[in-house]
Design an enzyme around this catalytic site. Structure first.
Site, short mmCIF file in Angstrom:
data_model
loop_
_atom_site.label_atom_id
_atom_site.label_comp_id
_atom_site.label_asym_id
_atom_site.label_seq_id
_atom_site.Cartn_x
_atom_site.Cartn_y
_atom_site.Cartn_z
CG HIS A 177 9.39 -4.36 -1.05
ND1 HIS A 177 8.86 -5.51 -1.60
CD2 HIS A 177 10.30 -4.76 -0.14
CE1 HIS A 177 9.45 -6.56 -1.05
NE2 HIS A 177 10.32 -6.13 -0.16
CE1 TYR B 171 1.63 1.24 -6.43
CE2 TYR B 171 2.53 -0.29 -8.03
CZ TYR B 171 2.13 0.98 -7.68
OH TYR B 171 2.24 2.00 -8.60
CG HIS B 172 5.46 -5.53 -2.87
ND1 HIS B 172 6.74 -5.54 -3.42
CD2 HIS B 172 4.61 -5.78 -3.91
CE1 HIS B 172 6.66 -5.79 -4.72
NE2 HIS B 172 5.38 -5.94 -5.03
N PRO B 173 2.52 -4.06 0.90
CG PRO B 173 0.37 -3.18 1.27
CD PRO B 173 1.37 -3.45 0.18
#
Length: 538
Positions: A298, A472-474
Protein backbone atom coordinates in the site's frame (compact mmCIF):
# COMPACT_ATOMS: atom_id res chain seq x y z
CA UNK A 1 25.76 -16.54 25.48
CA UNK A 2 22.54 -18.44 24.83
CA UNK A 3 22.88 -22.08 25.84
CA UNK A 4 21.30 -24.70 23.63
CA UNK A 5 20.37 -27.79 25.62
CA UNK A 6 19.28 -29.59 22.44
CA UNK A 7 19.69 -29.28 18.68
CA UNK A 8 16.75 -31.46 17.62
CA UNK A 9 13.17 -30.22 17.70
CA UNK A 10 9.86 -31.29 16.20
CA UNK A 11 9.28 -27.84 14.72
CA UNK A 12 11.68 -25.02 13.93
CA UNK A 13 10.07 -21.61 13.35
CA UNK A 14 12.13 -18.95 11.57
CA UNK A 15 11.04 -15.48 12.70
CA UNK A 16 9.32 -14.44 15.95
CA UNK A 17 7.11 -11.78 14.39
CA UNK A 18 3.36 -11.54 13.88
CA UNK A 19 3.07 -15.06 12.44
CA UNK A 20 6.02 -16.82 14.10
CA UNK A 21 5.11 -15.87 17.68
CA UNK A 22 1.52 -16.93 17.00
CA UNK A 23 2.65 -20.31 15.67
CA UNK A 24 5.00 -20.88 18.61
CA UNK A 25 2.24 -20.19 21.14
CA UNK A 26 -0.31 -22.42 19.45
CA UNK A 27 2.00 -25.36 18.70
CA UNK A 28 3.42 -25.47 22.23
CA UNK A 29 -0.14 -25.85 23.56
CA UNK A 30 0.50 -29.49 22.65
CA UNK A 31 3.11 -30.54 25.21
CA UNK A 32 4.16 -33.44 22.97
CA UNK A 33 5.65 -30.96 20.46
CA UNK A 34 9.12 -29.47 20.97
CA UNK A 35 9.46 -26.10 19.24
CA UNK A 36 12.46 -23.86 18.55
CA UNK A 37 11.65 -20.24 17.68
CA UNK A 38 14.47 -18.28 16.02
CA UNK A 39 14.53 -14.47 15.90
CA UNK A 40 17.20 -12.39 14.16
CA UNK A 41 16.51 -9.39 16.40
CA UNK A 42 16.66 -8.95 20.15
CA UNK A 43 14.13 -8.88 22.96
CA UNK A 44 11.29 -6.34 23.05
CA UNK A 45 12.60 -4.47 26.09
CA UNK A 46 12.39 -0.91 24.73
CA UNK A 47 9.71 1.12 26.57
CA UNK A 48 8.96 2.87 23.27
CA UNK A 49 7.49 -0.44 22.02
CA UNK A 50 5.09 -0.85 24.94
CA UNK A 51 3.97 2.76 25.43
CA UNK A 52 1.64 3.28 22.45
CA UNK A 53 2.64 6.93 21.91
CA UNK A 54 6.23 5.70 21.64
CA UNK A 55 5.28 4.78 18.08
CA UNK A 56 6.25 8.34 17.15
CA UNK A 57 9.89 7.54 17.96
CA UNK A 58 10.25 3.89 16.90
CA UNK A 59 11.41 4.68 13.37
CA UNK A 60 14.51 6.30 14.90
CA UNK A 61 15.40 3.12 16.83
CA UNK A 62 17.82 1.48 14.39
CA UNK A 63 18.28 -1.51 16.70
CA UNK A 64 14.62 -2.58 16.36
CA UNK A 65 14.31 -2.85 12.58
CA UNK A 66 16.01 -4.17 9.46
CA UNK A 67 16.52 -0.61 8.12
CA UNK A 68 15.60 -1.57 4.56
CA UNK A 69 15.40 0.74 1.57
CA UNK A 70 13.84 0.00 -1.81
CA UNK A 71 15.48 0.29 -5.18
CA UNK A 72 14.97 3.71 -6.85
CA UNK A 73 11.36 3.84 -8.06
CA UNK A 74 10.99 5.09 -11.62
CA UNK A 75 7.45 6.39 -11.04
CA UNK A 76 8.43 8.18 -7.81
CA UNK A 77 11.14 10.46 -9.20
CA UNK A 78 13.71 7.67 -8.79
CA UNK A 79 13.46 7.86 -5.00
CA UNK A 80 14.51 4.97 -2.76
CA UNK A 81 11.89 4.53 -0.03
CA UNK A 82 12.55 3.61 3.59
CA UNK A 83 10.86 0.28 4.39
CA UNK A 84 10.67 -0.31 8.16
CA UNK A 85 10.37 -3.99 9.15
CA UNK A 86 10.56 -5.26 12.71
CA UNK A 87 13.76 -7.00 13.81
CA UNK A 88 12.73 -7.70 17.39
CA UNK A 89 10.45 -10.11 19.24
CA UNK A 90 6.96 -9.47 17.87
CA UNK A 91 8.40 -8.34 14.54
CA UNK A 92 6.42 -5.55 12.91
CA UNK A 93 3.61 -6.02 15.46
CA UNK A 94 6.02 -4.39 17.92
CA UNK A 95 6.46 -1.36 15.67
CA UNK A 96 3.12 -0.84 13.92
CA UNK A 97 0.33 1.67 14.63
CA UNK A 98 -1.78 -1.04 16.31
CA UNK A 99 -4.84 -0.49 14.09
CA UNK A 100 -6.95 -3.66 14.17
CA UNK A 101 -8.32 -4.18 10.67
CA UNK A 102 -9.20 -7.44 8.90
CA UNK A 103 -10.23 -6.36 5.41
CA UNK A 104 -13.57 -7.33 3.88
CA UNK A 105 -15.10 -10.76 3.08
CA UNK A 106 -14.55 -10.13 -0.63
CA UNK A 107 -10.76 -10.07 -0.05
CA UNK A 108 -10.73 -13.66 1.19
CA UNK A 109 -13.31 -14.96 -1.28
CA UNK A 110 -10.99 -13.54 -3.93
CA UNK A 111 -8.08 -15.55 -2.50
CA UNK A 112 -10.23 -18.67 -2.76
CA UNK A 113 -11.12 -17.81 -6.38
CA UNK A 114 -7.40 -17.29 -7.14
CA UNK A 115 -6.63 -20.87 -6.12
CA UNK A 116 -6.08 -20.53 -2.37
CA UNK A 117 -8.87 -22.98 -1.62
CA UNK A 118 -10.15 -23.00 1.94
CA UNK A 119 -9.19 -19.39 2.60
CA UNK A 120 -12.62 -17.89 1.84
CA UNK A 121 -14.28 -15.57 4.34
CA UNK A 122 -16.49 -18.16 6.01
CA UNK A 123 -13.43 -20.35 6.66
CA UNK A 124 -11.11 -17.63 7.96
CA UNK A 125 -13.59 -15.71 10.15
CA UNK A 126 -13.41 -18.29 12.99
CA UNK A 127 -9.62 -17.79 13.10
CA UNK A 128 -9.93 -14.02 13.34
CA UNK A 129 -12.29 -14.63 16.25
CA UNK A 130 -10.01 -17.27 17.78
CA UNK A 131 -7.08 -14.83 17.88
CA UNK A 132 -9.09 -11.97 19.35
CA UNK A 133 -9.63 -10.87 22.93
CA UNK A 134 -12.23 -8.21 22.19
CA UNK A 135 -12.88 -5.57 24.87
CA UNK A 136 -16.63 -5.64 24.13
CA UNK A 137 -16.89 -9.40 24.42
CA UNK A 138 -17.88 -12.14 22.02
CA UNK A 139 -20.32 -11.55 19.17
CA UNK A 140 -21.09 -12.87 15.71
CA UNK A 141 -18.04 -11.03 14.34
CA UNK A 142 -15.70 -10.94 17.35
CA UNK A 143 -13.97 -13.31 19.75
CA UNK A 144 -13.16 -12.77 23.43
CA UNK A 145 -10.86 -15.66 24.39
CA UNK A 146 -7.82 -15.10 22.16
CA UNK A 147 -4.28 -13.96 22.87
CA UNK A 148 -4.57 -10.68 20.92
CA UNK A 149 -6.18 -7.92 22.97
CA UNK A 150 -8.33 -5.56 20.87
CA UNK A 151 -9.71 -2.47 22.55
CA UNK A 152 -11.05 1.03 22.07
CA UNK A 153 -8.57 3.86 22.40
CA UNK A 154 -8.38 5.26 25.92
CA UNK A 155 -7.50 8.72 24.64
CA UNK A 156 -8.43 10.51 21.44
CA UNK A 157 -7.40 13.96 20.30
CA UNK A 158 -10.09 16.63 19.68
CA UNK A 159 -8.81 16.89 16.10
CA UNK A 160 -9.51 13.18 15.57
CA UNK A 161 -13.09 13.73 16.76
CA UNK A 162 -13.37 16.63 14.31
CA UNK A 163 -12.25 14.31 11.49
CA UNK A 164 -14.91 11.73 12.41
CA UNK A 165 -17.56 14.46 12.72
CA UNK A 166 -16.74 15.59 9.17
CA UNK A 167 -18.15 12.34 7.78
CA UNK A 168 -21.80 13.33 7.74
CA UNK A 169 -20.99 16.78 6.36
CA UNK A 170 -19.48 15.30 3.22
CA UNK A 171 -21.93 12.42 2.72
CA UNK A 172 -20.06 9.60 4.48
CA UNK A 173 -21.26 7.45 7.36
CA UNK A 174 -19.87 7.36 10.87
CA UNK A 175 -18.57 3.86 11.52
CA UNK A 176 -18.33 2.36 15.01
CA UNK A 177 -16.75 -0.97 14.00
CA UNK A 178 -14.49 -1.21 10.94
CA UNK A 179 -14.58 -5.00 11.32
CA UNK A 180 -18.35 -5.13 11.28
CA UNK A 181 -20.73 -5.71 8.36
CA UNK A 182 -20.37 -2.18 6.93
CA UNK A 183 -17.15 -0.21 7.19
CA UNK A 184 -17.50 2.49 4.52
CA UNK A 185 -17.12 5.85 6.24
CA UNK A 186 -15.07 7.47 9.01
CA UNK A 187 -14.54 6.49 12.63
CA UNK A 188 -12.07 5.64 15.37
CA UNK A 189 -9.86 2.59 15.00
CA UNK A 190 -9.79 -0.18 17.54
CA UNK A 191 -6.24 -1.02 18.54
CA UNK A 192 -4.19 -4.02 19.62
CA UNK A 193 -3.72 -2.80 23.17
CA UNK A 194 -4.33 -4.11 26.67
CA UNK A 195 -4.50 -1.88 29.72
CA UNK A 196 -3.18 1.09 27.73
CA UNK A 197 -0.14 -0.81 26.44
CA UNK A 198 0.72 -2.31 23.05
CA UNK A 199 -0.32 -5.91 22.61
CA UNK A 200 2.19 -7.22 20.07
CA UNK A 201 2.32 -10.95 19.31
CA UNK A 202 5.38 -11.05 21.60
CA UNK A 203 3.27 -9.67 24.44
CA UNK A 204 -0.01 -11.45 23.70
CA UNK A 205 1.13 -14.81 22.37
CA UNK A 206 4.76 -15.33 23.33
CA UNK A 207 4.76 -14.16 26.96
CA UNK A 208 2.46 -16.98 28.18
CA UNK A 209 4.13 -19.51 25.86
CA UNK A 210 7.61 -18.84 27.26
CA UNK A 211 6.59 -20.48 30.53
CA UNK A 212 6.29 -23.81 28.68
CA UNK A 213 9.23 -26.19 28.83
CA UNK A 214 8.69 -27.36 25.22
CA UNK A 215 9.54 -23.92 23.73
CA UNK A 216 13.13 -22.85 23.06
CA UNK A 217 13.63 -19.21 22.02
CA UNK A 218 16.78 -17.98 20.30
CA UNK A 219 17.28 -14.23 19.77
CA UNK A 220 19.92 -12.40 17.70
CA UNK A 221 20.20 -15.57 15.62
CA UNK A 222 20.48 -15.15 11.84
CA UNK A 223 19.28 -18.07 9.72
CA UNK A 224 21.70 -18.70 6.85
CA UNK A 225 19.60 -21.30 5.07
CA UNK A 226 17.15 -24.15 5.39
CA UNK A 227 18.78 -27.55 5.03
CA UNK A 228 17.07 -29.53 2.24
CA UNK A 229 18.12 -33.14 1.57
CA UNK A 230 16.47 -35.20 -1.20
CA UNK A 231 13.46 -32.86 -1.33
CA UNK A 232 12.93 -32.82 2.44
CA UNK A 233 13.52 -29.85 4.77
CA UNK A 234 15.56 -31.36 7.61
CA UNK A 235 16.53 -28.29 9.63
CA UNK A 236 18.30 -24.94 9.52
CA UNK A 237 21.79 -23.51 9.59
CA UNK A 238 22.15 -20.32 11.61
CA UNK A 239 24.62 -17.89 13.12
CA UNK A 240 24.42 -17.62 16.92
CA UNK A 241 26.91 -15.76 19.12
CA UNK A 242 29.45 -15.75 16.29
CA UNK A 243 29.16 -19.48 15.68
CA UNK A 244 27.55 -21.45 12.87
CA UNK A 245 25.07 -23.98 14.26
CA UNK A 246 22.82 -26.59 12.66
CA UNK A 247 19.45 -27.53 14.12
CA UNK A 248 17.33 -30.51 13.07
CA UNK A 249 13.55 -30.50 12.60
CA UNK A 250 11.94 -33.92 13.10
CA UNK A 251 8.59 -32.82 11.70
CA UNK A 252 8.63 -29.42 9.91
CA UNK A 253 10.47 -26.17 9.30
CA UNK A 254 8.10 -23.19 9.39
CA UNK A 255 9.32 -20.06 7.63
CA UNK A 256 7.75 -16.92 9.12
CA UNK A 257 10.33 -14.27 8.26
CA UNK A 258 7.99 -11.90 6.38
CA UNK A 259 7.43 -10.71 2.83
CA UNK A 260 11.09 -9.71 2.35
CA UNK A 261 13.07 -12.23 4.36
CA UNK A 262 11.02 -15.36 3.65
CA UNK A 263 11.68 -15.33 -0.11
CA UNK A 264 15.30 -14.35 0.58
CA UNK A 265 15.82 -17.35 2.88
CA UNK A 266 14.12 -19.67 0.38
CA UNK A 267 16.43 -18.49 -2.38
CA UNK A 268 19.51 -18.77 -0.16
CA UNK A 269 18.39 -22.36 0.47
CA UNK A 270 18.21 -23.17 -3.24
CA UNK A 271 14.47 -22.68 -3.70
CA UNK A 272 13.48 -20.10 -6.30
CA UNK A 273 13.92 -19.01 -9.93
CA UNK A 274 16.75 -21.24 -11.18
CA UNK A 275 18.43 -18.62 -13.41
CA UNK A 276 18.53 -16.09 -10.58
CA UNK A 277 19.90 -18.65 -8.13
CA UNK A 278 22.57 -19.70 -10.62
CA UNK A 279 23.60 -16.05 -11.13
CA UNK A 280 24.25 -15.89 -7.38
CA UNK A 281 26.21 -19.14 -7.25
CA UNK A 282 23.49 -21.05 -5.39
CA UNK A 283 22.84 -24.72 -6.11
CA UNK A 284 19.23 -25.16 -7.22
CA UNK A 285 17.22 -27.55 -5.05
CA UNK A 286 13.79 -26.68 -6.48
CA UNK A 287 13.06 -24.35 -9.39
CA UNK A 288 10.16 -22.16 -8.19
CA UNK A 289 9.84 -19.07 -10.43
CA UNK A 290 7.28 -17.44 -8.10
CA UNK A 291 9.62 -17.00 -5.13
CA UNK A 292 10.14 -13.26 -4.64
CA UNK A 293 7.58 -12.29 -7.29
CA UNK A 294 4.06 -10.84 -6.85
CA UNK A 295 5.24 -8.19 -4.33
CA UNK A 296 2.43 -5.78 -3.42
CA UNK A 297 2.25 -2.90 -0.96
CA UNK A 298 0.00 0.00 0.00
CA UNK A 299 1.46 3.32 -1.12
CA UNK A 300 0.57 6.29 1.09
CA UNK A 301 0.33 10.04 0.55
CA UNK A 302 -0.44 12.71 3.19
CA UNK A 303 -2.72 15.69 2.68
CA UNK A 304 -1.15 17.95 5.33
CA UNK A 305 -2.47 21.07 7.06
CA UNK A 306 -0.78 23.47 9.43
CA UNK A 307 -2.68 25.48 12.03
CA UNK A 308 -2.11 27.65 15.11
CA UNK A 309 -4.43 25.67 17.37
CA UNK A 310 -2.53 23.72 20.03
CA UNK A 311 -4.74 20.61 20.10
CA UNK A 312 -2.38 18.69 17.83
CA UNK A 313 0.45 16.46 19.03
CA UNK A 314 3.62 18.38 18.42
CA UNK A 315 6.97 19.37 19.83
CA UNK A 316 6.49 22.78 21.42
CA UNK A 317 7.58 24.57 24.60
CA UNK A 318 3.95 25.50 25.21
CA UNK A 319 2.95 21.83 25.42
CA UNK A 320 5.59 20.72 27.95
CA UNK A 321 3.20 21.07 30.95
CA UNK A 322 0.62 18.93 29.13
CA UNK A 323 3.18 16.18 28.47
CA UNK A 324 4.47 16.25 32.07
CA UNK A 325 0.92 15.88 33.42
CA UNK A 326 0.25 13.02 31.00
CA UNK A 327 3.46 11.22 31.98
CA UNK A 328 2.12 10.82 35.54
CA UNK A 329 -1.35 9.95 34.24
CA UNK A 330 0.16 7.15 32.18
CA UNK A 331 2.52 5.84 34.84
CA UNK A 332 -0.16 5.60 37.53
CA UNK A 333 -3.41 5.12 35.58
CA UNK A 334 -2.45 3.93 32.06
CA UNK A 335 -4.58 6.82 30.75
CA UNK A 336 -4.04 9.96 28.70
CA UNK A 337 -2.06 10.99 25.64
CA UNK A 338 0.56 8.26 25.94
CA UNK A 339 -2.08 5.56 25.34
CA UNK A 340 -2.74 7.06 21.90
CA UNK A 341 -1.53 5.27 18.77
CA UNK A 342 -1.43 8.74 17.08
CA UNK A 343 -3.35 7.32 14.07
CA UNK A 344 -6.53 7.33 16.13
CA UNK A 345 -9.14 7.81 13.43
CA UNK A 346 -9.53 6.89 9.80
CA UNK A 347 -11.87 5.20 7.43
CA UNK A 348 -12.64 3.62 4.10
CA UNK A 349 -13.96 5.38 1.02
CA UNK A 350 -14.65 4.82 -2.65
CA UNK A 351 -12.97 6.75 -5.42
CA UNK A 352 -14.74 7.17 -8.76
CA UNK A 353 -12.90 4.03 -9.91
CA UNK A 354 -14.18 1.74 -7.13
CA UNK A 355 -16.50 -1.17 -7.80
CA UNK A 356 -18.59 -2.56 -4.93
CA UNK A 357 -16.16 -2.04 -2.06
CA UNK A 358 -14.02 0.89 -0.85
CA UNK A 359 -10.71 1.20 -2.67
CA UNK A 360 -8.95 3.74 -0.41
CA UNK A 361 -8.20 3.94 3.30
CA UNK A 362 -7.59 6.98 5.49
CA UNK A 363 -5.42 7.28 8.59
CA UNK A 364 -5.89 10.66 10.29
CA UNK A 365 -2.97 12.04 12.30
CA UNK A 366 -3.48 15.05 14.62
CA UNK A 367 0.19 15.83 14.04
CA UNK A 368 2.76 16.78 11.41
CA UNK A 369 4.70 13.77 10.17
CA UNK A 370 8.03 14.03 8.36
CA UNK A 371 9.97 11.07 6.94
CA UNK A 372 8.18 8.36 8.97
CA UNK A 373 8.90 10.36 12.13
CA UNK A 374 12.67 10.22 11.59
CA UNK A 375 12.77 14.02 11.16
CA UNK A 376 11.55 16.24 13.98
CA UNK A 377 8.50 18.29 12.99
CA UNK A 378 7.85 21.50 14.88
CA UNK A 379 4.60 23.44 14.90
CA UNK A 380 0.94 22.46 14.95
CA UNK A 381 -1.01 20.63 12.30
CA UNK A 382 -2.86 17.54 11.12
CA UNK A 383 -3.02 15.34 8.08
CA UNK A 384 -4.96 12.64 6.28
CA UNK A 385 -2.97 9.67 5.00
CA UNK A 386 -4.48 8.18 1.84
CA UNK A 387 -3.60 4.77 0.48
CA UNK A 388 -4.91 2.87 -2.53
CA UNK A 389 -6.09 -0.50 -1.21
CA UNK A 390 -5.91 -2.66 -4.34
CA UNK A 391 -2.85 -1.70 -6.39
CA UNK A 392 -2.38 -3.42 -9.74
CA UNK A 393 1.38 -2.82 -9.87
CA UNK A 394 3.51 -5.84 -8.99
CA UNK A 395 7.08 -5.80 -7.70
CA UNK A 396 9.71 -8.32 -6.67
CA UNK A 397 12.30 -9.37 -4.09
CA UNK A 398 15.65 -10.56 -5.47
CA UNK A 399 18.97 -11.56 -3.98
CA UNK A 400 21.77 -9.01 -3.96
CA UNK A 401 24.27 -11.76 -3.13
CA UNK A 402 24.39 -15.28 -1.70
CA UNK A 403 25.39 -13.96 1.73
CA UNK A 404 22.57 -14.13 4.32
CA UNK A 405 23.55 -10.86 6.02
CA UNK A 406 23.31 -8.87 2.76
CA UNK A 407 19.87 -7.20 2.38
CA UNK A 408 17.73 -8.38 -0.50
CA UNK A 409 16.81 -6.18 -3.46
CA UNK A 410 13.36 -4.64 -2.78
CA UNK A 411 11.65 -3.34 -5.92
CA UNK A 412 7.91 -2.64 -5.42
CA UNK A 413 7.34 -1.06 -8.88
CA UNK A 414 5.02 1.53 -7.32
CA UNK A 415 2.50 3.29 -9.61
CA UNK A 416 3.68 1.46 -12.72
CA UNK A 417 0.06 0.58 -13.46
CA UNK A 418 -1.85 3.64 -14.65
CA UNK A 419 -4.94 2.70 -12.62
CA UNK A 420 -2.93 3.02 -9.38
CA UNK A 421 -2.09 6.60 -10.29
CA UNK A 422 -5.75 7.44 -10.95
CA UNK A 423 -6.90 6.01 -7.61
CA UNK A 424 -4.25 7.94 -5.66
CA UNK A 425 -5.10 11.23 -7.42
CA UNK A 426 -8.80 10.85 -6.66
CA UNK A 427 -7.94 9.78 -3.10
CA UNK A 428 -6.11 13.09 -2.56
CA UNK A 429 -9.15 14.99 -3.86
CA UNK A 430 -11.46 13.13 -1.48
CA UNK A 431 -9.14 13.70 1.50
CA UNK A 432 -9.12 17.40 0.69
CA UNK A 433 -12.90 17.35 0.73
CA UNK A 434 -12.88 15.94 4.28
CA UNK A 435 -10.47 18.60 5.54
CA UNK A 436 -12.61 21.29 3.88
CA UNK A 437 -15.67 20.20 5.91
CA UNK A 438 -17.30 22.78 8.18
CA UNK A 439 -16.20 20.94 11.33
CA UNK A 440 -12.58 21.95 10.60
CA UNK A 441 -13.37 25.66 10.15
CA UNK A 442 -12.61 26.47 13.78
CA UNK A 443 -8.96 25.52 13.31
CA UNK A 444 -8.34 28.12 10.57
CA UNK A 445 -5.80 25.76 9.03
CA UNK A 446 -4.05 25.97 5.68
CA UNK A 447 -2.93 23.22 3.34
CA UNK A 448 0.80 22.78 2.90
CA UNK A 449 0.72 19.52 0.97
CA UNK A 450 -0.06 19.27 -1.88
CA UNK A 451 -0.69 23.02 -1.39
CA UNK A 452 -3.15 25.34 -3.12
CA UNK A 453 -1.12 25.44 -6.34
CA UNK A 454 -1.70 21.73 -7.04
CA UNK A 455 -5.16 21.43 -8.57
CA UNK A 456 -4.92 19.51 -11.83
CA UNK A 457 -4.45 15.74 -12.03
CA UNK A 458 -0.93 16.30 -13.32
CA UNK A 459 -0.03 18.62 -10.42
CA UNK A 460 -1.46 16.24 -7.82
CA UNK A 461 0.35 13.30 -9.42
CA UNK A 462 3.61 15.26 -9.34
CA UNK A 463 3.08 15.78 -5.59
CA UNK A 464 2.42 12.04 -5.12
CA UNK A 465 5.56 11.12 -7.07
CA UNK A 466 7.64 13.46 -4.91
CA UNK A 467 6.21 12.64 -1.47
CA UNK A 468 4.47 9.25 -1.26
CA UNK A 469 5.84 6.53 1.03
CA UNK A 470 4.99 3.00 2.09
CA UNK A 471 2.39 2.47 4.79
CA UNK A 472 4.15 -0.79 5.68
CA UNK A 473 1.99 -3.56 4.18
CA UNK A 474 4.22 -5.68 1.90
CA UNK A 475 2.79 -9.09 0.96
CA UNK A 476 2.63 -11.74 -1.73
CA UNK A 477 6.21 -12.87 -2.41
CA UNK A 478 5.58 -16.57 -1.62
CA UNK A 479 2.14 -16.70 -3.18
CA UNK A 480 -0.40 -19.28 -2.07
CA UNK A 481 -2.46 -20.83 -4.83
CA UNK A 482 -3.20 -23.78 -7.07
CA UNK A 483 -0.06 -25.92 -7.43
CA UNK A 484 -0.65 -26.14 -11.19
CA UNK A 485 0.06 -22.38 -11.39
CA UNK A 486 3.77 -22.01 -12.18
CA UNK A 487 3.98 -18.87 -9.99
CA UNK A 488 2.49 -20.55 -6.91
CA UNK A 489 5.01 -21.06 -4.10
CA UNK A 490 2.84 -22.70 -1.42
CA UNK A 491 -0.36 -24.74 -1.63
CA UNK A 492 -3.51 -24.17 0.40
CA UNK A 493 -1.89 -25.93 3.37
CA UNK A 494 0.99 -23.41 3.07
CA UNK A 495 3.37 -26.22 2.10
CA UNK A 496 6.17 -25.23 -0.27
CA UNK A 497 5.75 -26.90 -3.65
CA UNK A 498 7.90 -29.99 -4.26
CA UNK A 499 9.47 -29.97 -0.77
CA UNK A 500 8.36 -32.03 2.21
CA UNK A 501 8.43 -30.66 5.74
CA UNK A 502 8.52 -26.97 4.81
CA UNK A 503 5.80 -24.34 5.05
CA UNK A 504 5.76 -20.57 4.70
CA UNK A 505 3.48 -18.91 7.23
CA UNK A 506 3.33 -15.11 7.05
CA UNK A 507 2.11 -12.21 4.88
CA UNK A 508 4.22 -13.40 1.95
CA UNK A 509 1.67 -16.15 1.21
CA UNK A 510 -1.21 -13.71 0.59
CA UNK A 511 -2.09 -13.95 -3.12
CA UNK A 512 -3.39 -10.35 -3.12
CA UNK A 513 -3.59 -7.42 -0.75
CA UNK A 514 -6.49 -7.17 1.64
CA UNK A 515 -8.33 -3.88 1.90
CA UNK A 516 -6.64 -2.59 5.03
CA UNK A 517 -3.84 -3.09 7.55
CA UNK A 518 -2.17 -6.48 7.23
CA UNK A 519 -1.25 -7.39 10.82
CA UNK A 520 -4.53 -9.02 11.90
CA UNK A 521 -4.74 -11.07 8.65
CA UNK A 522 -1.16 -12.28 9.16
CA UNK A 523 -1.99 -13.47 12.68
CA UNK A 524 -5.13 -15.18 11.31
CA UNK A 525 -3.00 -17.05 8.75
CA UNK A 526 -0.75 -18.37 11.53
CA UNK A 527 -3.73 -19.34 13.68
CA UNK A 528 -5.26 -21.38 10.87
CA UNK A 529 -1.93 -22.94 9.89
CA UNK A 530 -1.31 -24.00 13.51
CA UNK A 531 -4.60 -25.92 13.37
CA UNK A 532 -3.66 -27.51 10.03
CA UNK A 533 -0.32 -28.63 11.51
CA UNK A 534 -1.94 -30.02 14.68
CA UNK A 535 -4.44 -32.01 12.60
CA UNK A 536 -1.67 -33.47 10.46
CA UNK A 537 0.60 -34.44 13.38
CA UNK A 538 -1.96 -35.85 15.79
Amino acid sequence: MQKLSQTQFDFIIIGAGSAGATLAARLTENNQFSVCLIEAGGKDTSPFIHIPFGLAFLSRMTNLGWEYDTEPQSQLNDRSLFWPRGKVLGGSSSLNAMCYIRGVPEDYDRWNDMGAKGWDWQTVLPYFKKSEKQQHGESEMHGADGYLSVSDLRHTNPLSSTFVDAAEQIGLSKVTDFNGPDREGLGFYQVTQENGQRCSTAKGYLTPALTRSNLTLLTKALVEKIQIIDGVATGVKLQLDGQSIELTANKEVLLSAGAINSPQILMLSGVGPKEHLAENGIKVKVDLPGVGQNLQDHLDIIVQHHCKNRDSYSISLALIPRYIKNTFNYLFNRQGIFTSNVAEAGGFDKTQYAADIPDIQYHFLPAILLDHGRTTAFGYGFGVHVCGLYPKSRGEIRLRSNKPNTPAVIDPHYLEHLDDQKVMIDGVRRARKILAAASFDKYESWEVGPGPDAQTDEEILAFIRKNSETIYHPIGTCKMGDISDVMTVVDSQLKVKDIKGLRVVDASVMPSLVGGNTNAPTIMIAERCADLIKQEHK
